[in-house]
Design a protein around this motif. Structure first.
Motif, mmCIF file in Angstrom:
data_model
loop_
_atom_site.group_PDB
_atom_site.id
_atom_site.type_symbol
_atom_site.label_atom_id
_atom_site.label_comp_id
_atom_site.label_asym_id
_atom_site.label_seq_id
_atom_site.Cartn_x
_atom_site.Cartn_y
_atom_site.Cartn_z
ATOM 1 N N CYS A 83 39.185 22.996 -22.297
ATOM 2 C CA CYS A 83 39.373 21.525 -23.028
ATOM 3 C C CYS A 83 40.784 20.984 -22.874
ATOM 4 C CB CYS A 83 39.093 21.835 -24.650
ATOM 5 S SG CYS A 83 39.237 20.485 -25.492
ATOM 6 N N HIS A 119 42.011 18.946 -24.824
ATOM 7 C CA HIS A 119 42.944 18.666 -25.827
ATOM 8 C C HIS A 119 44.114 19.774 -25.913
ATOM 9 C CE1 HIS A 119 43.364 18.942 -30.569
ATOM 10 N NE2 HIS A 119 44.151 18.143 -30.257
ATOM 11 N N LEU A 120 43.774 21.161 -26.208
ATOM 12 C CA LEU A 120 44.777 21.994 -26.345
ATOM 13 C C LEU A 120 44.247 23.426 -25.721
ATOM 14 C CD1 LEU A 120 46.010 21.504 -30.118
ATOM 15 C CD2 LEU A 120 47.276 21.325 -28.034
ATOM 16 N N CYS A 125 41.044 25.003 -25.456
ATOM 17 C CA CYS A 125 39.967 26.117 -25.727
ATOM 18 C C CYS A 125 38.644 26.024 -24.690
ATOM 19 C CB CYS A 125 39.384 25.670 -27.096
ATOM 20 S SG CYS A 125 40.495 26.065 -28.489
ATOM 21 N N CYS A 175 33.562 21.474 -27.847
ATOM 22 C CA CYS A 175 34.762 22.340 -27.752
ATOM 23 C C CYS A 175 34.798 22.926 -29.469
ATOM 24 C CB CYS A 175 36.052 21.586 -27.647
ATOM 25 S SG CYS A 175 37.354 22.992 -27.720
ATOM 26 N N HIS A 209 38.299 21.990 -32.599
ATOM 27 C CA HIS A 209 38.328 20.914 -33.079
ATOM 28 C C HIS A 209 37.219 19.944 -32.853
ATOM 29 C CE1 HIS A 209 42.282 22.296 -31.852
ATOM 30 N NE2 HIS A 209 42.521 22.638 -33.214
ATOM 31 N N GLY A 229 35.835 18.789 -30.323
ATOM 32 C CA GLY A 229 35.749 18.104 -28.991
ATOM 33 C C GLY A 229 34.306 17.769 -28.296
HETATM 34 S S1 FES Z 1 41.260 22.360 -28.056
HETATM 35 FE FE1 FES Z 1 39.321 21.334 -27.678
HETATM 36 S S2 FES Z 1 39.000 20.101 -29.203
HETATM 37 FE FE2 FES Z 1 41.044 20.698 -29.577
#
Ligand code: FES
Lengths: 167, 153
Positions: A101, A103-104, A106, A121, A124, A126
């Motif tokens: 992901c 974002h962070l 995952c 995801c 959070h 995603g």
């Molecule tokens: S790590 Fe995927 S939405 Fe935050």
């Protein structure tokens, strides 16, 4: 005192040369390795890792392909296992997306948590379209990375993930 | 996030998203139980590494919390870890252990205890090791996701 076969100065000289020698070797060895080790060069040029996935079996539904290869970092040689989501697009081209992901970091899954036709995801919530495009309004700000693909003896091979250029 | 300089720095910037701590809870036995305690450590660590990869963006793996098997304070010590982590803002604290003594300690610890009987991995082939860990981890993945959803309600 003066009967000692090695004077203080000589002793220091010897030891320092010794230590210096080690230090020089420590600095030179990696350089030599880079210069001569063809594996390292290959890695830099972006080589492909084999998988067990038959290219002929791929459809328009993304499937999870796990593959492992050896990776050497400064301390260990280890077996790493990576994953890709792979499918064929309308033109029949093989698309392999990284599950990481944007974002962070995952791991996303296809149609996770009942999200039809999307990557989900769990961390959070995603969401990404099938081609990896991030869905606005969910945390990720960039599309999923793409693996360069190759085929050998009918089996899929994957390179190093790159920024998505197909969305 | 893993317990290293780079990722803990990222954790501090992204605290609002990283609300879950994963603590490997492992016995240290230097006597007759050494091999077993080492096996448990090996197993729990691999499992936690696997889970960290799945949930990198929402979890922080802490250093393992090791306790002497005959220590009378072990419950109190583990409890302190859980309290500190809650104090640091973690909404979810998970202890991972292969020692069944912790199974019914969730309430006292004010944390989730994930107990997994360890499999001696010995000189197993890497790919077999990986599939064993993966199988165990899949079930735990669900437990973690459920806890997260429970909190959201
Ligand atoms: S790590 Fe995927 S939405 Fe935050």
């Amino acid at each position: 005192m003066s009967k000692q076969p090695v004077s203080r100065r000589q002793f220091l000289n010897y030891t320092l040369t010794g230590v210096g020698g080690f230090m020089a070797a420590g600095m030179l060895m990696p350089m030599v390795r880079f210069a001569v080790d063809p594996v390292l060069k290959g890695e830099a040029a972006g080589d492909f890792h084999p998988t067990q996935q038959k290219v002929a079996d791929l459809t328009d539904v993304p499937v999870r392909v796990d593959f492992s290869y050896e990776q050497t970092d400064a301390w260990y040689t280890s077996e790493v296992t990576s994953t890709a989501w792979v499918y064929k697009n309308d033109k029949g081209e093989v698309i392999a997306l990284s599950p990481i992901c944007k974002h962070l970091g995952c791991t996303v899954s296809w149609e996770g948590n009942e999200h039809k036709n999307q990557f989900f995801c769990p961390c959070h919530n995603g969401l990404y379209e099938k081609n990896g495009k991030n869905v606005p309004g969910t945390p990720p700000l960039k599309p999923l990375d793409v693996y360069p693909t190759a085929e050998k003896d009918g089996l899929l091979q994957l390179g190093k993930p790159q920024a998505n250029n197909i969305v | 996030m893993n317990w290293n300089g780079k990722e803990t720095a990222l954790f501090q910037q992204q605290k609002e998203y990283i609300d879950t701590a994963m603590v490997p809870l492992v016995p240290a036995d230097f006597g007759a139980g050494m091999i077993q305690s080492a096996e448990q450590y090996e197993f729990v660590q691999l499992l936690v590494v696997f889970l960290e990869r799945q949930f990198k963006g929402r979890v922080l793996t802490t250093p393992p919390h090791a306790y002497l098997t005959d220590s009378p304070n072990r419950l109190a010590e583990a409890k302190k870890w859980s309290e500190k982590l809650r104090g640091a803002g973690f909404k979810h604290v998970f202890f991972f252990t292969a020692d069944s003594a912790w199974r019914d300690k969730e309430e006292e610890l004010n944390a989730s205890v994930i107990w997994i009987p360890s499999v001696p991995l010995g000189d197993m082939d890497d790919s077999i090791k990986y599939s064993i860990i993966e199988n165990q981890a899949k079930q735990i993945v669900n437990i973690i996701v459920q806890k997260w959803q429970g909190y959201a309600e």
